[in-house]
Structure formats: structure tokens, C-alpha cells
Design a protein around this motif. Structure first.
Motif, PDB file in Angstrom:
ATOM      1  N   MET A  93       0.815  -1.213   0.000  1.00  0.00           N
ATOM      2  CA  MET A  93       0.000   0.000   0.000  1.00  0.00           C
ATOM      3  C   MET A  93       0.851   1.267   0.000  1.00  0.00           C
ATOM      4  SD  MET A  93      -2.785  -1.462   2.632  1.00  0.00           S
ATOM      5  CE  MET A  93      -1.542  -2.393   3.487  1.00  0.00           C
ATOM      6  N   ARG A  94       1.762   1.345  -0.965  1.00  0.00           N
ATOM      7  CA  ARG A  94       2.592   2.537  -1.056  1.00  0.00           C
ATOM      8  C   ARG A  94       2.626   3.048  -2.483  1.00  0.00           C
ATOM      9  NH1 ARG A  94       8.773   0.921  -1.708  1.00  0.00           N
ATOM     10  NH2 ARG A  94       8.489  -1.152  -2.537  1.00  0.00           N
ATOM     11  N   ILE A  95       2.839   4.328  -2.592  1.00  0.00           N
ATOM     12  CA  ILE A  95       2.959   4.991  -3.881  1.00  0.00           C
ATOM     13  C   ILE A  95       4.409   5.398  -4.064  1.00  0.00           C
ATOM     14  CG2 ILE A  95       2.371   7.094  -5.171  1.00  0.00           C
ATOM     15  CD1 ILE A  95      -0.411   6.944  -3.890  1.00  0.00           C
ATOM     16  N   ILE A  96       4.941   5.154  -5.252  1.00  0.00           N
ATOM     17  CA  ILE A  96       6.283   5.618  -5.603  1.00  0.00           C
ATOM     18  C   ILE A  96       6.111   6.833  -6.503  1.00  0.00           C
ATOM     19  CG2 ILE A  96       8.454   5.075  -6.765  1.00  0.00           C
ATOM     20  CD1 ILE A  96       8.073   3.446  -4.234  1.00  0.00           C
ATOM     21  N   ASN A  97       6.628   7.978  -6.059  1.00  0.00           N
ATOM     22  CA  ASN A  97       6.592   9.209  -6.847  1.00  0.00           C
ATOM     23  C   ASN A  97       7.885   9.303  -7.646  1.00  0.00           C
ATOM     24  OD1 ASN A  97       7.271  12.620  -6.201  1.00  0.00           O
ATOM     25  ND2 ASN A  97       5.926  11.872  -7.787  1.00  0.00           N
ATOM     26  N   VAL A  98       7.745   9.283  -8.972  1.00  0.00           N
ATOM     27  CA  VAL A  98       8.894   9.391  -9.866  1.00  0.00           C
ATOM     28  C   VAL A  98       8.870  10.801 -10.458  1.00  0.00           C
ATOM     29  CG1 VAL A  98      10.017   8.480 -11.924  1.00  0.00           C
ATOM     30  CG2 VAL A  98       8.825   6.922 -10.361  1.00  0.00           C
ATOM     31  N   PRO A  99       9.810  11.651 -10.033  1.00  0.00           N
ATOM     32  CA  PRO A  99       9.797  13.028 -10.527  1.00  0.00           C
ATOM     33  C   PRO A  99      10.210  13.129 -11.991  1.00  0.00           C
ATOM     34  CG  PRO A  99      11.681  12.667  -9.091  1.00  0.00           C
ATOM     35  CD  PRO A  99      10.881  11.395  -9.089  1.00  0.00           C
ATOM     36  N   ALA A 100       9.998  14.288 -12.560  1.00  0.00           N
ATOM     37  CA  ALA A 100      10.445  14.553 -13.925  1.00  0.00           C
ATOM     38  C   ALA A 100      11.938  14.288 -14.019  1.00  0.00           C
ATOM     39  CB  ALA A 100      10.139  16.004 -14.289  1.00  0.00           C
ATOM     40  N   GLY A 101      12.371  13.820 -15.188  1.00  0.00           N
ATOM     41  CA  GLY A 101      13.791  13.589 -15.404  1.00  0.00           C
ATOM     42  C   GLY A 101      14.234  12.145 -15.252  1.00  0.00           C
ATOM     43  N   TYR A 102      13.312  11.263 -14.928  1.00  0.00           N
ATOM     44  CA  TYR A 102      13.625   9.844 -14.751  1.00  0.00           C
ATOM     45  C   TYR A 102      13.019   9.009 -15.870  1.00  0.00           C
ATOM     46  CZ  TYR A 102      15.486  10.220 -10.014  1.00  0.00           C
ATOM     47  OH  TYR A 102      16.262  10.506  -8.928  1.00  0.00           O
ATOM     48  N   GLY A 103      13.703   7.923 -16.199  1.00  0.00           N
ATOM     49  CA  GLY A 103      13.169   6.910 -17.082  1.00  0.00           C
ATOM     50  C   GLY A 103      12.680   5.739 -16.253  1.00  0.00           C
ATOM     51  N   THR A 104      11.654   5.055 -16.752  1.00  0.00           N
ATOM     52  CA  THR A 104      11.107   3.903 -16.042  1.00  0.00           C
ATOM     53  C   THR A 104      11.028   2.693 -16.961  1.00  0.00           C
ATOM     54  OG1 THR A 104       8.818   4.469 -16.613  1.00  0.00           O
ATOM     55  CG2 THR A 104       9.674   5.350 -14.539  1.00  0.00           C
ATOM     56  N   ALA A 105      11.167   1.536 -16.358  1.00  0.00           N
ATOM     57  CA  ALA A 105      10.929   0.259 -17.018  1.00  0.00           C
ATOM     58  C   ALA A 105      10.299  -0.645 -15.961  1.00  0.00           C
ATOM     59  CB  ALA A 105      12.215  -0.347 -17.560  1.00  0.00           C
ATOM     60  N   PHE A 106       9.291  -1.402 -16.330  1.00  0.00           N
ATOM     61  CA  PHE A 106       8.651  -2.254 -15.332  1.00  0.00           C
ATOM     62  C   PHE A 106       8.022  -3.466 -15.989  1.00  0.00           C
ATOM     63  CE2 PHE A 106       5.705   1.088 -16.554  1.00  0.00           C
ATOM     64  CZ  PHE A 106       4.552   0.395 -16.867  1.00  0.00           C
ATOM     65  N   ARG A 107       7.767  -4.454 -15.139  1.00  0.00           N
ATOM     66  CA  ARG A 107       7.052  -5.646 -15.586  1.00  0.00           C
ATOM     67  C   ARG A 107       6.330  -6.260 -14.412  1.00  0.00           C
ATOM     68  NH1 ARG A 107       9.336 -10.939 -15.192  1.00  0.00           N
ATOM     69  NH2 ARG A 107      11.339 -10.895 -14.145  1.00  0.00           N
ATOM     70  N   ALA A 108       5.260  -6.964 -14.721  1.00  0.00           N
ATOM     71  CA  ALA A 108       4.495  -7.678 -13.708  1.00  0.00           C
ATOM     72  C   ALA A 108       5.281  -8.913 -13.284  1.00  0.00           C
ATOM     73  CB  ALA A 108       3.140  -8.085 -14.254  1.00  0.00           C
TER      74      ALA A 108
END
Length: 147
Positions: A93-108
Motif C-alpha cells: 500500500m505505497r505509492i512511488i513518486n517518480v519526478p520529472a527527469g527519470y526513465g522507467t521500465a517495469f514488468r508484472a
């Protein structure tokens, strides 16, 4: 440049059931949201970055691996930038705040996992603030199982 932040939520439970919440999440900047559900646990979404837009990630169900990279040069970022890895569980139950200037990659990491993403700019803005690279672009990514 701002840093990645975690906003912790919780759960209230009684005989009626439960309520999951993240009361410290200030949504005044949010302009839109979307929910991502991958077809399988092998698919990697990324790398995608934004110079101006920030995003918030919250797992509705299941588990996701989220990798982040702070972009150094937008036209041709270094491929060996340090990668920050997070495992996000719905139960946390947490939110990750990714500010401007970052790249993301994710998978289930589990079948049926769902990821809720909030953004602070409207969709029309995405065409001028959307940078993408192949999933294997950053060499420190550890895509084998950690992403």
C-alpha cells in the motif's frame, strides 16, 4: 532534480471488510491516470522518460518490478547510468513518486497484476515530453529476472 519518494499508505479493517488508503498522497497535481495490466510476466514496458511530467505508481493487485534511471543527457543518455530497482507489492500500500527527469521500465511479477499510474500533465502534452529507448538500452538494468 527532485528525488524518488515513497508515500506510505495503510489499511483499515473491521467486520465489514477493509479500506486501503494512502492519505498522505496530495492529488492536487494529478491531471490523469491509467491502469496497466500486462498480458504476461515476461513483457517489459520501458524505457520511457519525461523531462517535465512526473508520475506516481501504485500497485492495485499483484507485484511489479520497477526500475528507474535518472537521465543525464536527453538526446543520447549514457547506457551505463545507475539503475534504481523497486519491487512493488499491492499489500505494501505505497505509492512511488517518480519526478520529472527519470526513465522507467517495469514488468508484472505475478499474472493478473495491475498498476495504477497517475500523471501531472494531460495526454496532449505527452507528444512533446515522451522519450523512449529499447528495454535493453541501459546496460546496468539486470533485466533477466530483477526487472
Amino acid at each position: 532534480m527532485a528525488e524518488v519518494k515513497t508515500i506510505q499508505g495503510g489499511v483499515a479493517q473491521d467486520y465489514r471488510g477493509q479500506i486501503r488508503f494512502v492519505n498522505e498522497f496530495d492529488m492536487t497535481l494529478v491531471r490523469r491516470f491509467y491502469i496497466i495490466k500486462n498480458n504476461d510476466i515476461e513483457l517489459i514496458r520501458g524505457w520511457r522518460a519525461h523531462r517535465i511530467e512526473q508520475r506516481w505508481f501504485y500497485v492495485l493487485s499483484g507485484t511489479f518490478s520497477l526500475s528507474l534511471v535518472k537521465i543525464d543527457t536527453w538526446e543520447n543518455p549514457a547506457q551505463d547510468l545507475p539503475i534504481e530497482h523497486h519491487i512493488l507489492y499491492a499489500a505494501d500500500m505505497r505509492i512511488i513518486n517518480v519526478p520529472a527527469g527519470y526513465g522507467t521500465a517495469f514488468r508484472a511479477l505475478e499474472e493478473g497484476s495491475e498498476l495504477l499510474v497517475y500523471a501531472d500533465y494531460p495526454l496532449a502534452h505527452a507528444t512533446v515530453d515522451d522519450y523512449t529507448w529499447p528495454a535493453d538500452y541501459f546496460i546496468n538494468h539486470g533485466l533477466s529476472r530483477s526487472l
